[in-house]
Design a protein around this motif. Structure first.
Motif, PDB file in Angstrom:
ATOM      1  N   GLY A 287       0.910  -1.309   0.100  1.00  0.00           N
ATOM      2  CA  GLY A 287       0.125  -0.151   0.078  1.00  0.00           C
ATOM      3  C   GLY A 287       0.925   1.171  -0.031  1.00  0.00           C
ATOM      4  N   LEU A 288       2.141   1.059   0.066  1.00  0.00           N
ATOM      5  CA  LEU A 288       2.980   2.379   0.114  1.00  0.00           C
ATOM      6  C   LEU A 288       4.214   2.127  -0.802  1.00  0.00           C
ATOM      7  N   PRO A 289       4.669   3.364  -1.310  1.00  0.00           N
ATOM      8  CA  PRO A 289       5.905   3.281  -2.285  1.00  0.00           C
ATOM      9  C   PRO A 289       7.020   2.578  -1.557  1.00  0.00           C
ATOM     10  N   LYS A 290       7.709   1.559  -2.191  1.00  0.00           N
ATOM     11  CA  LYS A 290       8.903   0.704  -1.783  1.00  0.00           C
ATOM     12  C   LYS A 290      10.042   0.421  -2.748  1.00  0.00           C
ATOM     13  N   LYS A 291      11.034   0.086  -2.241  1.00  0.00           N
ATOM     14  CA  LYS A 291      11.981  -0.286  -3.406  1.00  0.00           C
ATOM     15  C   LYS A 291      12.683  -1.814  -2.930  1.00  0.00           C
ATOM     16  N   LEU A 292      13.174  -2.218  -4.174  1.00  0.00           N
ATOM     17  CA  LEU A 292      13.654  -3.777  -4.089  1.00  0.00           C
ATOM     18  C   LEU A 292      15.366  -3.629  -4.163  1.00  0.00           C
ATOM     19  N   ALA A 312      18.965  -8.246 -16.401  1.00  0.00           N
ATOM     20  CA  ALA A 312      17.618  -8.024 -16.956  1.00  0.00           C
ATOM     21  C   ALA A 312      16.483  -7.979 -16.081  1.00  0.00           C
ATOM     22  N   ILE A 313      16.558  -7.344 -14.894  1.00  0.00           N
ATOM     23  CA  ILE A 313      15.557  -7.037 -13.883  1.00  0.00           C
ATOM     24  C   ILE A 313      14.807  -5.814 -14.461  1.00  0.00           C
ATOM     25  N   LEU A 314      13.452  -5.967 -14.671  1.00  0.00           N
ATOM     26  CA  LEU A 314      12.575  -4.916 -15.224  1.00  0.00           C
ATOM     27  C   LEU A 314      11.574  -4.563 -14.278  1.00  0.00           C
ATOM     28  N   GLY A 315      11.007  -3.144 -14.599  1.00  0.00           N
ATOM     29  CA  GLY A 315      10.243  -2.825 -13.504  1.00  0.00           C
ATOM     30  C   GLY A 315      10.470  -1.561 -12.802  1.00  0.00           C
ATOM     31  N   PRO A 316       9.877  -0.929 -11.778  1.00  0.00           N
ATOM     32  CA  PRO A 316       8.454  -1.312 -11.336  1.00  0.00           C
ATOM     33  C   PRO A 316       7.587  -1.346 -12.684  1.00  0.00           C
ATOM     34  N   HIS A 317       6.602  -2.262 -12.919  1.00  0.00           N
ATOM     35  CA  HIS A 317       5.609  -2.361 -13.892  1.00  0.00           C
ATOM     36  C   HIS A 317       4.054  -3.036 -13.379  1.00  0.00           C
ATOM     37  N   SER A 318       3.142  -2.633 -14.222  1.00  0.00           N
ATOM     38  CA  SER A 318       1.913  -3.386 -13.999  1.00  0.00           C
ATOM     39  C   SER A 318       1.732  -4.455 -14.724  1.00  0.00           C
ATOM     40  N   ASN A 319       2.304  -4.388 -16.099  1.00  0.00           N
ATOM     41  CA  ASN A 319       1.943  -5.688 -16.931  1.00  0.00           C
ATOM     42  C   ASN A 319       3.071  -6.799 -16.729  1.00  0.00           C
ATOM     43  N   LYS A 356      15.420   3.736 -10.600  1.00  0.00           N
ATOM     44  CA  LYS A 356      14.670   3.918 -11.725  1.00  0.00           C
ATOM     45  C   LYS A 356      13.459   4.649 -11.332  1.00  0.00           C
ATOM     46  N   LYS A 357      12.566   4.136 -10.288  1.00  0.00           N
ATOM     47  CA  LYS A 357      11.442   5.115 -10.010  1.00  0.00           C
ATOM     48  C   LYS A 357      11.009   4.358  -8.655  1.00  0.00           C
ATOM     49  N   ALA A 358       9.957   5.033  -7.967  1.00  0.00           N
ATOM     50  CA  ALA A 358       9.340   4.509  -6.929  1.00  0.00           C
ATOM     51  C   ALA A 358       8.716   3.202  -7.380  1.00  0.00           C
ATOM     52  N   TRP A 359       8.703   2.271  -6.395  1.00  0.00           N
ATOM     53  CA  TRP A 359       7.896   0.802  -6.509  1.00  0.00           C
ATOM     54  C   TRP A 359       6.613   1.163  -5.843  1.00  0.00           C
TER      55      TRP A 359
END
Length: 544
Positions: A287-292, A312-319, A356-359
């Motif tokens: 429910g909150l912005p995270k990071k991996l 080749a770790i991609l994301g964060p994405h919804s698809n 890259k961006k917030a998860w």
């Protein structure tokens, strides 16, 4: 009698004790929050409920209410009230009741529903303007995906303008009658919103192509969908009989559990040395912005070198499906090495999604990379607050596993040598089907034995031997599939390169192997897709 009086007095005192202590009965507390304050029309609305009783009593009932168009609606389930809400600002209310029948006060939270942002079809055309009867039509279209979410469906319509034919539903991959055709396309996102409509025109000439194997395997493009060729389940193919299998040792580390991560914590940790593969697949459900982050800590007394390759770790994405396909495609194409010289006891961060961006909640991070170390390295896969310092990792607890896989396995490549020389009927090699095929390893955090169902993260090399021209196809057996393969060490392409493989009568073209030349196919099961998959081998004598 005196004993009965004593028991009665004790009971009365125990019932009055909360009143004496607090002055009044403690009400339960209704508490909830929205995943975010603004949603688009059609977007799933996340409600995170955390009501409680200060007395530790069980909450036994919930009452949600909302006012829509001047009418009050109530339900025991927030989701049912929030479905299909139109644009506007709303207040959702909640009260709860404890096991003693005491209700809390109502609490209200506001949420705003805004105009939806559906897919935007920018272009829609075909590779050429004229096709033969039965010829594969190559459509070209571009679209914007403002919310970076899954494609749910497509709406295709076409009609023969020359004959003033009826409007027909479905995608016209090829057409059977001559004439000028009008074709329209619309796209629907996973939230149910439809894009704009685009139209293109093509002409079908008098020439006719027979859609047999000669056409499909000689004229088709690698990755193309194959339909209308063999109208039966591809599983009816014979099992390939001449198959040799060889496993290459190394360390495969898989972090996929819990797949939907409920809170910050340690997802996986284990120690390796030498060659290996790291694969991760997680969804932010906090429910909150995270990071991996993925950390590597030296366990040696002298400096060691750690090399990360083909990251080749991609994301964060919804698809989810598309992310899995893209990560495999990128992994096979390769990426420049990164070398880390790690001092004794030192920790380096080899991956940080926040760069890259917030998860965001509901998004996934997925993919894999190769590694090689000259000494022992402890790997730690962590989810934490987006702005949290890496020094806080030591404060985090290990998250419990769900029904997905995490574990360490001792194989990093499987090789099949498939000899289809002289076969008289189509043959198949089904990969990832049997329990005996699945890698067996250990969950290093619990010590439990683990099976890698489908063998996610394991590259599989298929070397094919043939004596006549051979067509090769891929058929998905486990459900929705989007993947990629490497062909003869050089060419990487998506399988399929359009739509999704899901039907057991639908396949994708892998390629044609010329007589006596053989071929090498490299495959790995994409995160998000399902196993098993079937590789089919069709000799040229059966192409008609």
């Amino acid at each position: 009698m005196n004993k009965l009086k004593t028991i009665t007095i004790v009971l009365i005192i125990s019932m009055l004790f909360p009143l004496l202590l607090y002055g009044e009965i403690q009400k339960p507390v209704a508490q909830f929050a929205f995943g975010k304050t603004t949603y688009q029309e059609g977007e799933p609305i996340e409600v995170i409920e955390s009501s409680y009783s200060p007395s530790g009593l069980k909450i036994v009932k919930k009452e949600w209410k909302i006012i829509i168009d001047g009418k009050q609606k109530t339900s025991s389930n927030a989701k049912s009230l929030m479905n299909n809400i139109k644009q506007g600002e709303y207040t959702l209310y909640l009260r709860v009741k404890d096991v003693n029948g005491v209700w809390s006060d109502f609490i209200g939270k506001k949420v705003k529903i805004t105009v939806p942002k559906p897919f935007i079809l920018k272009t829609f055309t075909t590779e050429k303007s004229t096709y033969a009867i039965g010829e594969k039509i190559q459509f070209i279209y571009e679209y914007d995906n403002p919310n970076d979410i899954n494609l749910k469906s497509q709406r295709w319509r076409y009609r023969n303008l020359t004959t003033n034919g009826y409007l027909t539903s479905g995608k016209p991959n090829y057409l059977k009658k001559p004439g000028k055709y009008e074709i329209t396309l619309e796209m629907q996102d996973e939230w149910g919103n439809w894009s704009n409509k685009k139209t293109c025109y093509i002409t079908i000439g008098q020439e006719e192509i027979v859609r047999n194997g000669y056409y499909l395997f000689n004229k088709g493009r690698q990755g193309d969908l194959i339909e209308g060729y063999i109208d039966k389940d591809y599983n009816t193919f014979d099992e390939a009989l001449k198959v040799e299998v060889q496993d290459i040792p190394g360390t495969l580390i898989m972090s996929n559990s819990p797949e939907s991560v409920p809170s910050s914590g340690i997802l996986y940790r284990d120690t390796s040395s030498g060659k290996g593969i790291m694969t991760v697949h997680h969804k932010n459900a906090t429910g909150l912005p995270k990071k991996l982050v993925i950390l590597a800590t030296s366990k040696e007394t002298t400096d060691i070198t750690l090399t990360i390759s083909n990251e080749a770790i991609l994301g964060p994405h919804s698809n989810i499906l598309k992310t899995g396909q893209s990560s495999v495609n990128q992994y096979f194409k390769g990426k420049a090495n990164k070398d880390y010289v790690i001092k004794p006891g030192e920790t380096v961060c080899v991956y940080d999604s926040s760069l890259k961006k917030a998860w965001e909640n509901g998004e996934i991070i997925s993919g894999l990379f190769d590694f090689n170390s000259t000494g022992k390295v402890t790997w730690t896969v962590v989810i934490m607050d987006e702005k949290s310092d890496l020094n806080n990792v030591s404060k985090l607890q290990v998250l419990p596993r769900d029904n997905h896989v995490r574990g360490t396995f001792n194989i990093i490549e499987r090789k099949y040598v498939v000899d289809v020389s002289g076969i008289k009927d189509p043959a198949k090699l089904v990969v990832g089907r049997e329990k005996e095929e699945w890698l067996e390893g250990v969950d290093a955090l619990t010590g439990e034995t683990i099976r890698n169902q489908g063998n996610y993260g394991l590259p599989i090399t298929i070397q094919v031997k043939n004596t006549e021209d051979m067509g090769v196809i891929l058929n998905a057996r486990g459900g929705a599939y989007l993947g990629a393969v490497k062909w003869n060490k050089t060419k990487v392409f998506n399988v399929p390169d359009e739509e999704i493989l899901s039907s057991k009568k639908l396949a994708a073209l892998i390629g044609k192997i010329p007589q006596g030349e053989g071929a090498e196919i490299v495959y790995t099961l994409p995160n998000g897709s399902s196993a098993p998959v079937l590789f089919g081998f069709i000799p040229s004598s059966l192409w008609k």
